[in-house]
Design a protein around this motif. Structure first.
Motif, PDB file in Angstrom:
ATOM      1  N   VAL A  95     -29.687 -12.335   4.627  1.00  0.00           N
ATOM      2  CA  VAL A  95     -29.776 -11.913   6.025  1.00  0.00           C
ATOM      3  C   VAL A  95     -29.036 -10.587   6.162  1.00  0.00           C
ATOM      4  CG1 VAL A  95     -28.930 -12.401   8.365  1.00  0.00           C
ATOM      5  CG2 VAL A  95     -30.047 -14.201   7.037  1.00  0.00           C
ATOM      6  N   LYS A  96     -29.584  -9.663   6.950  1.00  0.00           N
ATOM      7  CA  LYS A  96     -28.927  -8.382   7.211  1.00  0.00           C
ATOM      8  C   LYS A  96     -28.349  -8.388   8.622  1.00  0.00           C
ATOM      9  CE  LYS A  96     -31.955  -5.687   4.150  1.00  0.00           C
ATOM     10  NZ  LYS A  96     -32.928  -4.557   4.087  1.00  0.00           N
ATOM     11  N   ILE A  97     -27.058  -8.102   8.723  1.00  0.00           N
ATOM     12  CA  ILE A  97     -26.385  -8.055  10.024  1.00  0.00           C
ATOM     13  C   ILE A  97     -25.745  -6.682  10.180  1.00  0.00           C
ATOM     14  CG2 ILE A  97     -24.555  -9.028  11.460  1.00  0.00           C
ATOM     15  CD1 ILE A  97     -25.054 -11.700  10.133  1.00  0.00           C
ATOM     16  N   GLY A  98     -26.082  -5.996  11.257  1.00  0.00           N
ATOM     17  CA  GLY A  98     -25.575  -4.653  11.491  1.00  0.00           C
ATOM     18  C   GLY A  98     -24.125  -4.641  11.937  1.00  0.00           C
ATOM     19  N   ARG A  99     -23.702  -3.520  12.486  1.00  0.00           N
ATOM     20  CA  ARG A  99     -22.320  -3.332  12.913  1.00  0.00           C
ATOM     21  C   ARG A  99     -22.121  -3.807  14.355  1.00  0.00           C
ATOM     22  NH1 ARG A  99     -19.403   0.387   9.963  1.00  0.00           N
ATOM     23  NH2 ARG A  99     -18.284   1.057  11.833  1.00  0.00           N
ATOM     24  N   ASN A 100     -20.927  -4.384  14.601  1.00  0.00           N
ATOM     25  CA  ASN A 100     -20.508  -4.758  15.948  1.00  0.00           C
ATOM     26  C   ASN A 100     -21.455  -5.739  16.638  1.00  0.00           C
ATOM     27  OD1 ASN A 100     -19.598  -1.591  15.614  1.00  0.00           O
ATOM     28  ND2 ASN A 100     -17.995  -2.896  16.477  1.00  0.00           N
ATOM     29  N   CYS A 101     -22.038  -6.626  15.843  1.00  0.00           N
ATOM     30  CA  CYS A 101     -22.847  -7.711  16.408  1.00  0.00           C
ATOM     31  C   CYS A 101     -21.932  -8.867  16.818  1.00  0.00           C
ATOM     32  CB  CYS A 101     -23.866  -8.210  15.379  1.00  0.00           C
ATOM     33  SG  CYS A 101     -25.077  -6.981  14.896  1.00  0.00           S
ATOM     34  N   ILE A 102     -22.491  -9.813  17.567  1.00  0.00           N
ATOM     35  CA  ILE A 102     -21.784 -11.045  17.919  1.00  0.00           C
ATOM     36  C   ILE A 102     -22.687 -12.213  17.558  1.00  0.00           C
ATOM     37  CG2 ILE A 102     -20.691 -12.401  19.735  1.00  0.00           C
ATOM     38  CD1 ILE A 102     -20.475  -9.794  21.362  1.00  0.00           C
ATOM     39  N   ILE A 103     -22.206 -13.083  16.701  1.00  0.00           N
ATOM     40  CA  ILE A 103     -22.949 -14.294  16.332  1.00  0.00           C
ATOM     41  C   ILE A 103     -22.098 -15.472  16.791  1.00  0.00           C
ATOM     42  CG2 ILE A 103     -24.174 -15.525  14.523  1.00  0.00           C
ATOM     43  CD1 ILE A 103     -25.075 -12.603  14.844  1.00  0.00           C
ATOM     44  N   MET A 104     -22.585 -16.216  17.770  1.00  0.00           N
ATOM     45  CA  MET A 104     -21.779 -17.255  18.401  1.00  0.00           C
ATOM     46  C   MET A 104     -21.907 -18.611  17.700  1.00  0.00           C
ATOM     47  SD  MET A 104     -20.041 -15.860  20.799  1.00  0.00           S
ATOM     48  CE  MET A 104     -19.580 -17.153  21.954  1.00  0.00           C
ATOM     49  N   MET A 105     -21.066 -19.556  18.155  1.00  0.00           N
ATOM     50  CA  MET A 105     -21.003 -20.887  17.564  1.00  0.00           C
ATOM     51  C   MET A 105     -22.372 -21.570  17.593  1.00  0.00           C
ATOM     52  SD  MET A 105     -18.298 -19.979  19.583  1.00  0.00           S
ATOM     53  CE  MET A 105     -18.335 -20.973  21.069  1.00  0.00           C
ATOM     54  N   GLY A 106     -22.735 -22.190  16.482  1.00  0.00           N
ATOM     55  CA  GLY A 106     -23.970 -22.956  16.432  1.00  0.00           C
ATOM     56  C   GLY A 106     -25.227 -22.138  16.197  1.00  0.00           C
ATOM     57  N   ALA A 107     -25.120 -20.817  16.178  1.00  0.00           N
ATOM     58  CA  ALA A 107     -26.307 -20.000  15.905  1.00  0.00           C
ATOM     59  C   ALA A 107     -26.776 -20.221  14.470  1.00  0.00           C
ATOM     60  CB  ALA A 107     -25.998 -18.525  16.130  1.00  0.00           C
ATOM     61  N   VAL A 108     -28.079 -20.175  14.268  1.00  0.00           N
ATOM     62  CA  VAL A 108     -28.668 -20.345  12.934  1.00  0.00           C
ATOM     63  C   VAL A 108     -29.546 -19.133  12.647  1.00  0.00           C
ATOM     64  CG1 VAL A 108     -30.185 -21.727  11.487  1.00  0.00           C
ATOM     65  CG2 VAL A 108     -28.646 -22.862  13.101  1.00  0.00           C
ATOM     66  N   GLN A 113     -24.914  -4.116  17.311  1.00  0.00           N
ATOM     67  CA  GLN A 113     -24.493  -4.481  18.666  1.00  0.00           C
ATOM     68  C   GLN A 113     -25.353  -5.568  19.309  1.00  0.00           C
ATOM     69  OE1 GLN A 113     -23.140  -1.198  21.246  1.00  0.00           O
ATOM     70  NE2 GLN A 113     -23.756   0.192  19.594  1.00  0.00           N
ATOM     71  N   SER A 114     -26.129  -6.273  18.526  1.00  0.00           N
ATOM     72  CA  SER A 114     -26.910  -7.370  19.085  1.00  0.00           C
ATOM     73  C   SER A 114     -26.081  -8.645  19.119  1.00  0.00           C
ATOM     74  CB  SER A 114     -28.190  -7.598  18.276  1.00  0.00           C
ATOM     75  OG  SER A 114     -29.116  -6.565  18.514  1.00  0.00           O
ATOM     76  N   MET A 115     -26.429  -9.543  20.049  1.00  0.00           N
ATOM     77  CA  MET A 115     -25.716 -10.801  20.210  1.00  0.00           C
ATOM     78  C   MET A 115     -26.678 -11.967  20.071  1.00  0.00           C
ATOM     79  SD  MET A 115     -23.438 -12.112  23.431  1.00  0.00           S
ATOM     80  CE  MET A 115     -22.680 -13.729  23.471  1.00  0.00           C
ATOM     81  N   VAL A 116     -26.291 -12.926  19.228  1.00  0.00           N
ATOM     82  CA  VAL A 116     -27.042 -14.170  19.083  1.00  0.00           C
ATOM     83  C   VAL A 116     -26.148 -15.262  19.662  1.00  0.00           C
ATOM     84  CG1 VAL A 116     -28.196 -15.746  17.492  1.00  0.00           C
ATOM     85  CG2 VAL A 116     -28.160 -13.282  17.011  1.00  0.00           C
ATOM     86  N   ASP A 117     -26.541 -15.792  20.801  1.00  0.00           N
ATOM     87  CA  ASP A 117     -25.673 -16.706  21.546  1.00  0.00           C
ATOM     88  C   ASP A 117     -25.714 -18.122  20.966  1.00  0.00           C
ATOM     89  OD1 ASP A 117     -23.900 -17.527  23.497  1.00  0.00           O
ATOM     90  OD2 ASP A 117     -25.011 -16.631  25.150  1.00  0.00           O
ATOM     91  N   MET A 118     -24.958 -19.010  21.580  1.00  0.00           N
ATOM     92  CA  MET A 118     -24.750 -20.363  21.053  1.00  0.00           C
ATOM     93  C   MET A 118     -26.069 -21.116  20.844  1.00  0.00           C
ATOM     94  SD  MET A 118     -21.367 -21.635  23.149  1.00  0.00           S
ATOM     95  CE  MET A 118     -22.134 -21.334  24.738  1.00  0.00           C
ATOM     96  N   ASN A 119     -26.195 -21.708  19.652  1.00  0.00           N
ATOM     97  CA  ASN A 119     -27.316 -22.589  19.294  1.00  0.00           C
ATOM     98  C   ASN A 119     -28.675 -21.889  19.284  1.00  0.00           C
ATOM     99  OD1 ASN A 119     -25.597 -24.889  19.060  1.00  0.00           O
ATOM    100  ND2 ASN A 119     -25.592 -25.045  21.286  1.00  0.00           N
ATOM    101  N   ALA A 120     -28.686 -20.579  19.307  1.00  0.00           N
ATOM    102  CA  ALA A 120     -29.952 -19.867  19.149  1.00  0.00           C
ATOM    103  C   ALA A 120     -30.387 -19.913  17.683  1.00  0.00           C
ATOM    104  CB  ALA A 120     -29.814 -18.417  19.611  1.00  0.00           C
ATOM    105  N   VAL A 121     -31.684 -19.848  17.453  1.00  0.00           N
ATOM    106  CA  VAL A 121     -32.246 -19.915  16.100  1.00  0.00           C
ATOM    107  C   VAL A 121     -33.061 -18.651  15.841  1.00  0.00           C
ATOM    108  CG1 VAL A 121     -33.788 -21.144  14.539  1.00  0.00           C
ATOM    109  CG2 VAL A 121     -32.324 -22.434  16.110  1.00  0.00           C
ATOM    110  N   ILE A 122     -32.704 -17.950  14.785  1.00  0.00           N
ATOM    111  CA  ILE A 122     -33.464 -16.772  14.346  1.00  0.00           C
ATOM    112  C   ILE A 122     -34.153 -17.161  13.048  1.00  0.00           C
ATOM    113  CG2 ILE A 122     -33.386 -14.326  13.809  1.00  0.00           C
ATOM    114  CD1 ILE A 122     -32.336 -14.991  16.589  1.00  0.00           C
ATOM    115  N   GLY A 123     -35.470 -17.260  13.069  1.00  0.00           N
ATOM    116  CA  GLY A 123     -36.210 -17.749  11.921  1.00  0.00           C
ATOM    117  C   GLY A 123     -36.321 -16.740  10.792  1.00  0.00           C
ATOM    118  N   ALA A 124     -36.824 -17.207   9.673  1.00  0.00           N
ATOM    119  CA  ALA A 124     -36.961 -16.380   8.476  1.00  0.00           C
ATOM    120  C   ALA A 124     -37.782 -15.131   8.757  1.00  0.00           C
ATOM    121  CB  ALA A 124     -37.604 -17.189   7.355  1.00  0.00           C
ATOM    122  N   ARG A 125     -37.256 -13.983   8.278  1.00  0.00           N
ATOM    123  CA  ARG A 125     -37.915 -12.674   8.330  1.00  0.00           C
ATOM    124  C   ARG A 125     -38.000 -12.083   9.732  1.00  0.00           C
ATOM    125  NH1 ARG A 125     -43.494 -13.058   6.226  1.00  0.00           N
ATOM    126  NH2 ARG A 125     -43.423 -10.802   6.259  1.00  0.00           N
TER     127      ARG A 125
END
Length: 232
Positions: free
Chosen positions: A100-113, A123-135
């Protein structure tokens, strides 16, 4: 990564069941090179693949008073991402697979997949329990709301990955289906199910999602991201 790279990686990877074993007692010195040993006075901690550690436990049964095994997966093909060099804020309980590629100053919250091959822009945010699928591709300054699902594409191999443009807000519990592209500065309302591409500067809502208006100054004021949250 394209689907062929991911499929080859998973199919060819050694399947492992990593465990951590706390032993009260002692063991002999016949330890495979890929098993880590932390030896105390009357206790031992072993870290490695269970197929090796199981043999050690059986062989040293008479020397061991009792033991406890920590285990969270079985025959896993892909390890979790090494987070130590990621220049972003990643909270406890997030599950992020390797590649997985994660840029600078992102926020990945609890339970995110976040699944293999996904990309998260600066600077993107993935909030609690959100799911980002493959690719899936999430570009810069995006907010993925709590419980939202960005569909992944490993199967079928002909499917195109989801692409979320810059400065997009995805509301809580929204679902973005395979192959959909969300144009920059758009807003997807909470609970929407997006089945078709969304043009830039659009607000969509409903099941299936439909255009309800174009972005205006009122919408922009309600969907601004907080740069302060993204400072490390």
């Amino acid at each position: 990564m394209d689907y062929k790279e991911i499929a080859n990686l998973i199919s060819s990877a050694e399947k492992k069941t990593p465990v951590k074993v706390h032993i009260k007692g002692s063991i002999d010195k016949r330890i495979p090179k890929d098993v880590l040993v932390f030896d105390g006075n009357d206790s031992v901690v072993l870290i490695g693949d269970y197929k090796h550690i199981e043999k050690i436990l059986k062989r040293n049964k008479s020397k061991i008073q009792y033991y406890h095994i920590e285990n969270n997966c079985r025959n896993s093909a892909i390890p979790l991402l090494d987070l130590k060099k990621i220049n972003s804020r990643i909270e406890p309980g997030a599950v992020i697979r390797d590649k997985v590629k994660i840029g600078r100053n992102c926020i990945i919250m609890m339970g995110a997949v976040i699944n293999i091959g996904a990309e998260i822009g600066d600077q993107s945010m993935v909030d609690m329990n959100a799911v980002i699928g493959a690719r899936a591709v999430v570009r810069k300054r995006v907010h993925i709301g709590a419980g939202a699902v960005i569909a992944g594409v490993l199967e079928p191999p002909s499917a195109r990955p989801v692409v979320i443009g810059d400065d997009v807000l995805i509301g809580a519990n929204a679902v973005i289906l395979e192959g959909v592209e969300i144009g920059r500065r758009s807003v997807v309302a909470a609970g929407a199910v997006v089945t078709e591409n969304v043009k830039p500067n659009s607000v969509v809502a409903g099941v299936p999602a439909k255009l309800i208006k174009k972005i205006d100054s009122k919408t922009i004021s309600k969907t601004q991201i907080l740069k302060e949250l993204r400072k490390l």
